[in-house]
Design a protein around this motif. Structure first.
Motif, PDB file in Angstrom:
ATOM      1  N   ALA A 255      11.484  51.793  89.393  1.00 25.46           N
ATOM      2  CA  ALA A 255      11.523  52.843  88.369  1.00 25.46           C
ATOM      3  C   ALA A 255      12.049  52.348  87.031  1.00 25.46           C
ATOM      4  N   ASP A 256      12.996  51.421  87.041  1.00 23.30           N
ATOM      5  CA  ASP A 256      13.580  50.896  85.808  1.00 23.30           C
ATOM      6  C   ASP A 256      13.023  49.526  85.450  1.00 23.30           C
ATOM      7  N   GLN A 257      11.872  49.179  85.989  1.00 24.65           N
ATOM      8  CA  GLN A 257      11.261  47.886  85.682  1.00 24.65           C
ATOM      9  C   GLN A 257      11.001  47.764  84.189  1.00 24.65           C
ATOM     10  N   ASN A 258      11.316  46.603  83.646  1.00 25.81           N
ATOM     11  CA  ASN A 258      11.098  46.348  82.223  1.00 25.81           C
ATOM     12  C   ASN A 258       9.601  46.318  81.939  1.00 25.81           C
ATOM     13  N   PRO A 259       9.090  47.185  81.090  1.00 25.79           N
ATOM     14  CA  PRO A 259       7.647  47.175  80.803  1.00 25.79           C
ATOM     15  C   PRO A 259       7.141  45.842  80.261  1.00 25.79           C
ATOM     16  N   LYS A 260       8.039  45.051  79.669  1.00 22.37           N
ATOM     17  CA  LYS A 260       7.614  43.770  79.098  1.00 22.37           C
ATOM     18  C   LYS A 260       7.671  42.617  80.087  1.00 22.37           C
ATOM     19  N   ASN A 261       8.312  42.837  81.248  1.00 19.01           N
ATOM     20  CA  ASN A 261       8.451  41.747  82.227  1.00 19.01           C
ATOM     21  C   ASN A 261       8.731  42.362  83.584  1.00 19.01           C
ATOM     22  N   SER A 262       7.768  42.261  84.489  1.00 19.57           N
ATOM     23  CA  SER A 262       7.880  42.913  85.794  1.00 19.57           C
ATOM     24  C   SER A 262       8.948  42.296  86.688  1.00 19.57           C
ATOM     25  N   ASN A 263       9.529  41.172  86.281  1.00 14.42           N
ATOM     26  CA  ASN A 263      10.599  40.556  87.068  1.00 14.42           C
ATOM     27  C   ASN A 263      11.979  41.005  86.614  1.00 14.42           C
TER      28      ASN A 263
ATOM     29  N   ASP B 292       9.404  32.993  87.824  1.00 15.60           N
ATOM     30  CA  ASP B 292       7.955  33.131  87.934  1.00 15.60           C
ATOM     31  C   ASP B 292       7.361  33.414  86.550  1.00 15.60           C
ATOM     32  N   ASN B 293       6.378  32.589  86.153  1.00 19.09           N
ATOM     33  CA  ASN B 293       5.750  32.783  84.844  1.00 19.09           C
ATOM     34  C   ASN B 293       4.523  33.684  84.904  1.00 19.09           C
ATOM     35  N   ASP B 294       4.301  34.309  86.064  1.00 18.61           N
ATOM     36  CA  ASP B 294       3.123  35.167  86.230  1.00 18.61           C
ATOM     37  C   ASP B 294       3.491  36.648  86.211  1.00 18.61           C
ATOM     38  N   PHE B 295       4.592  36.991  85.523  1.00 21.65           N
ATOM     39  CA  PHE B 295       5.008  38.385  85.472  1.00 21.65           C
ATOM     40  C   PHE B 295       3.963  39.222  84.741  1.00 21.65           C
ATOM     41  N   THR B 296       3.969  40.513  85.020  1.00 21.07           N
ATOM     42  CA  THR B 296       3.006  41.414  84.398  1.00 21.07           C
ATOM     43  C   THR B 296       3.676  42.245  83.312  1.00 21.07           C
TER      44      THR B 296
ATOM     45  N   GLU C  59      20.053  48.426  76.401  1.00 25.31           N
ATOM     46  CA  GLU C  59      18.731  48.390  75.786  1.00 25.31           C
ATOM     47  C   GLU C  59      18.097  47.001  75.809  1.00 25.31           C
ATOM     48  N   LYS C  60      18.063  46.406  76.984  1.00 25.85           N
ATOM     49  CA  LYS C  60      17.419  45.098  77.131  1.00 25.85           C
ATOM     50  C   LYS C  60      17.078  44.867  78.597  1.00 25.85           C
ATOM     51  N   GLY C  61      16.242  43.865  78.840  1.00 23.45           N
ATOM     52  CA  GLY C  61      15.870  43.525  80.200  1.00 23.45           C
ATOM     53  C   GLY C  61      16.860  42.560  80.831  1.00 23.45           C
ATOM     54  N   ARG C  62      16.906  42.591  82.160  1.00 23.73           N
ATOM     55  CA  ARG C  62      17.733  41.639  82.919  1.00 23.73           C
ATOM     56  C   ARG C  62      17.021  41.350  84.234  1.00 23.73           C
ATOM     57  N   PRO C  63      17.022  40.090  84.689  1.00 28.22           N
ATOM     58  CA  PRO C  63      16.340  39.751  85.943  1.00 28.22           C
ATOM     59  C   PRO C  63      16.782  40.648  87.102  1.00 28.22           C
ATOM     60  N   LYS C  64      15.806  41.076  87.878  1.00 25.89           N
ATOM     61  CA  LYS C  64      16.117  41.903  89.043  1.00 25.89           C
ATOM     62  C   LYS C  64      17.057  41.188  89.995  1.00 25.89           C
TER      63      LYS C  64
END
Length: 652
Positions: free
Chosen positions: A374-382, A306-310, A390-395
Motif C-alpha cells: 500500500a505504501d510502495q514508492n510509485p517511483k521505485n517498487s523496491n 535490483d535494477n529492474d524495479f517498476t 516524504e521520501k522513499g526507503r528500501p523495503k
C-alpha cells in the motif's frame, strides 16, 4: 539438594561437580544499546548435550514483580570442546552457537536461571522459583539489590557488571585455588575460558568492502583467521538466503586457507537478470568449520539492489496525480448514507466500514506486508514511501531491533496510547490475507492493526512524533507537508470506524481523543486525495474489506465535522462539487511563472500555502501567472464555472 549461594565446592580436573551445567558468564549490557549481549553456560564435560534444560529470565523491576519474561529452550544444543555454550546476538564475537535477538536480556536488577524443565513449565510471568533450578544468577548494572528475587532463587548476592560503552564488562565466574567459585566484572570473553585456560580456539572472520552492491557487480569476500594456520583448512560457505541462491551469482564457495597463512578470498560475480525480484539479501555463512576453528562472525548480510524495479503510472504525494487510479469500491457501497444528516449519517457510515459480516482484521505483523504494497514508492517498487519524511526507503530497511537509524517502521497516525488499543501475542504472527478476525465497531483492539491508520515512517521520526496531537506535531521542518491530508483522513476514519475514538479541538489528555480537529480539517481541505491515496485505499480494501470513505467521498468530511454539519448528504453533490475540470498547470516544478491550459474560458486561480493560508488571487487568467513567492510547496485552486481543481506546485 541443598543449594549454597555464591560459593560452590567445585572439584575440577579430577574432582566432581555439584552441577552438570552452570552460568559461566553474562553480559546483558554491552554496549548500552545491548546489541552484543550474551550468556555463556559451562558443562561438567565437553560436548555436553543440553537437552531437557531451559533458560528462564526474570524481571526484577517493580512492574516485573520477579516474574519470567523470556524462556529459551536448550534442546538440540551442545557445548563445545571446552564445555562452553554461548547464546547471544549476531553481533557477539566469536559467533555464538545459538542466537537470540538483540536487547532481549534486561539490564537489572534481574536474574537468569537454568532449569531442568520444559518451556511449557514457564508461561510468561511465572514467579521465580527454586523448583528444578540447576543454577541462577541475580545481576544488575549498579541497581538497588532485589532482595525478593534473591530469596526466590535461593541466592544471597546480586552481581553488577560495572561496564561502560568504552570499557564493556561482563559478569564472569572464577574458581580460586581452594576450588571456591565467585563472580566478578571483567572484559567479556565469549567462547573462551574466563581464566584463559582450556583449548585455544582460532576464530575466522568474514569481510567485504561494501554491504550493498547492484546487479552485474564483481566483489570479493575475504576470510581471515585470528592466528596462522598450522595445517590446510578446507571449508565451505553459502550465500543463499530466501530468494537469493546460486542462480543469482557465480563464484567459488569451496575455500582453503593454506598452512602457514591466515587468509583467503573468493570473487563473486552478481548476475544481472531481467526480473523484478525486488532487492535481495545474500547471507554469507560458514557451513562446516570444525573446532577449534570457529566463526568470528557469521551470517554476514550483503544487499543486492535490483535494477529492474517498476515505476507506477501515478505520482508520489510530493508530485501528485489525480484521476489515474479508479476507486475499486463496489457499486452502491455508500448508498445507505444518502438522504441522512448528523448522527444518522455518521452511524450509517460506521455501519458500512465496520460491518461485522464483511470487515476483517489482520495481525499487527501482517501490516508489514500490507504497507509494503500500500505504501510502495510509485517511483521505485523496491521502496516504501515514508509519511512525514516524504521520501522513499528500501523495503528491506524495516526496523527489526532497537537500532532505528535509517530504518522504517509502522506509524500509528492515531497513537496507540491515545487510542487505548494495543497488540496481543497473536498479533506477532504474520499469517497472510486469508487468515483474519471478524471485526465490528466495538472491536477497539483491532485499531492497533488497522492499515487505514498505519503508515510506513522513518523510525526516528516516528519516535519524535511519539503520541503528539496533530497541530502540536506538524512534521519535520524541512518537508513540504504532502502527508497532511493523508493523515487527516486516516484519523477521521478511525473516529468513525471504532466506538470510543474521537477527533476533537485542542490537545486533550483523555484516552480515546486526538486533536486538533481544526488543524486536521485544514489539512484535509488543502491536500485533497490523490492517486497515491486512492491506490492505498484499494489495496487495504482487498485485505480488510472496508474503505476509508473520506478518500472516496472527501466532501463527506464537511457533513460530519465541517461547514455542512446538519445538512442532508447526497452522493450526487459530492460528485458534482469535486468534478475535476480539464485544466493543467505547467511547468511543475517552476521558477515562478506558470502557464494554465484550460477549456475555452478564463480560469480563477487562488494560491495557498500548504497550511491553508490564502496568499494571492488571480482573476480571469487566460495564459500565465507570475507567483512571486519563495521556494517551497504551494497549492493552486483553479476554478472554471462551478468546477474546481486543487493542484500542488513546487517553486524552486
Amino acid at each position: 539438594m541443598k543449594k549454597i549461594t555464591f560459593i560452590f565446592c567445585l572439584l575440577i580436573s579430577g574432582f566432581s561437580w555439584s552441577q552438570v551445567l552452570i552460568i559461566n558468564e553474562l553480559d546483558a549490557d554491552t554496549p548500552s544499546t545491548d546489541t552484543e549481549e550474551f550468556i555463556e553456560l559451562k558443562s561438567q564435560s565437553p560436548n555436553f548435550a543440553t537437552d531437557g534444560f531451559i533458560l528462564v529470565f526474570f524481571n526484577g523491576s517493580s512492574s516485573g514483580g520477579d516474574k519470567s519474561y523470556f524462556v529459551y529452550d536448550l534442546n538440540g544444543l551442545v557445548t563445545d570442546i571446552n564445555g562452553l555454550l554461548v547464546i547471544g546476538s549476531t553481533n557477539v564475537s566469536p559467533f555464538p552457537q545459538a542466537l537470540i535477538p538483540e536487547s532481549v536480556m534486561q539490564n537489572g536488577a534481574d536474574a537468569v536461571g537454568i532449569y531442568q524443565a520444559s518451556v511449557e513449565d514457564f508461561p510468561e510471568e511465572t514467579i521465580a522459583t527454586q523448583n528444578n533450578l540447576i543454577d541462577a544468577l541475580v545481576y544488575g548494572t549498579n541497581d538497588s539489590t532485589d532482595t525478593g528475587l534473591l530469596a526466590l532463587l535461593g541466592q544471597s548476592i546480586q552481581y553488577n557488571d560495572n561496564g561502560t560503552n568504552a570499557n564493556p564488562k561482563s559478569i564472569q565466574r572464577f574458581v580460586n585455588e581452594f576450588n571456591v567459585a565467585t563472580y566478578s566484572a571483567e572484559t567479556p570473553t565469549p567462547r573462551r575460558e574466563n581464566d584463559g585456560s582450556g583449548i585455544a580456539i582460532n576464530p575466522i572472520s568474514i569481510s567485504v568492502d561494501q554491504i550493498e552492491y547492484g546487479e552485474d557487480v564483481v566483489f570479493e569476500i575475504n576470510f581471515t583467521s585470528e592466528t596462522t594456520l598450522t595445517s590446510d583448512l578446507n571449508f565451505n560457505i553459502s550465500l543463499n538466503n530466501f530468494g537469493f541462491n546460486s542462480s543469482d551469482f557465480i563464484g567459488n564457495t569451496n575455500l582453503t586457507i593454506l598452512a602457514g597463512e591466515n587468509s583467503t578470498n573468493t570473487t563473486i560475480t552478481l548476475i544481472d537478470d531481467s526480473f523484478d525480484e525486488g532487492d535481495e539479501v545474500a547471507k554469507i555463512q560458514f557451513l562446516d568449520l570444525i573446532e577449534p576453528i570457529v566463526a568470528s562472525n557469521n551470517y554476514l548480510e550483503i544487499r543486492i539492489v535490483d535494477n529492474d524495479f517498476t515505476v507506477a503510472p501515478f505520482g508520489t504525494p510530493l508530485d501528485p496525480t489525480y484521476g489515474i487510479v479508479p476507486s475499486t469500491k463496489p457499486s452502491g457501497y455508500y448508498n445507505d448514507t444518502d438522504g441522512l444528516a448528523g448522527v444518522a449519517l455518521r452511524q450509517a457510515l460506521q455501519n458500512i466500514i465496520a460491518d461485522p459480516e464483511t470487515v476483517r482484521a489482520h495481525t499487527y505483523a501482517d501490516v508489514i506486508a500490507i504497507l509494503n504494497e500500500a505504501d510502495q514508492n510509485p517511483k521505485n517498487s523496491n521502496e516504501v514511501w515514508l509519511v512525514y519524511s516524504e521520501k522513499g526507503r528500501p523495503k528491506l530497511d524495516i526496523q527489526t531491533s532497537s537500532y532505528n537509524n535509517g530504518k522504517w517502521n509502522r506509524e500509528h497516525t492515531f497513537p496507540r496510547s491515545r487510542g487505548g488499543f494495543d497488540d496481543i501475542e497473536a498479533d506477532e504472527i504474520a499469517d497472510g490475507i486469508d487468515v483474519y478476525w471478524q471485526s465490528k465497531a466495538d472491536s477497539l483492539r483491532h485499531g492497533n492493526s488497522d492499515a487505514h491508520a498505519l503508515r510506513a515512517a522513518d523510525a526516528s521520526e516516528n519516535s519524535s512524533r511519539n503520541n503528539k496531537h496533530y497541530g502540536e506535531y506538524n512534521g519535520p521542518s524541512e518537508t513540504l507537508g504532502s502527508f497532511k491530508g493523508d493523515v487527516a483522513r486516516s484519523v477521521l476514519y478511525m473516529a468513525i470506524r471504532y466506538n470510543g475514538l474521537e477527533v476533537v479541538d485542542g490537545y486533550p489528555n483523555i484516552t480515546g481523543q486526538l486533536g486538533d480537529l481544526a488543524t486536521l480539517l485544514d489539512w484535509h481541505r488543502n491536500d485533497p486525495p490523490d492517486d497515491f491515496e486512492m491506490n492505498r485505499n484499494n489495496i487495504i480494501y482487498n485485505w480488510q474489506k472496508n474503505r476509508n470513505p473520506f478518500i472516496d467521498q472527501p466532501l463527506m468530511v464537511e457533513y460530519i465535522w465541517g461547514n455542512n454539519v446538519g445538512d442532508t448528504w447526497l452522493q450526487t453533490l459530492n460528485i458534482a462539487d469535486n468534478q475535476t475540470p480539464v485544466v493543467s498547470v505547467y511547468p511543475n516544478p517552476t521558477a515562478g511563472r506558470v502557464f494554465v491550459s484550460k477549456l475555452n474560458t478564463s480560469v480563477d486561480v487562488d494560491l495557498y500555502s500548504v497550511d491553508g493560508k490564502l496568499l494571492k488571487r488571480f482573476i480571469n487568467v487566460d495564459d500565465y501567472i507570475d507567483l512571486n513567492v519563495a521556494s517551497g510547496l504551494y497549492l493552486l485552486k483553479l476554478k472554471i464555472d462551478n468546477q474546481t481543481s486543487i493542484q500542488k506546485i513546487i517553486v524552486d
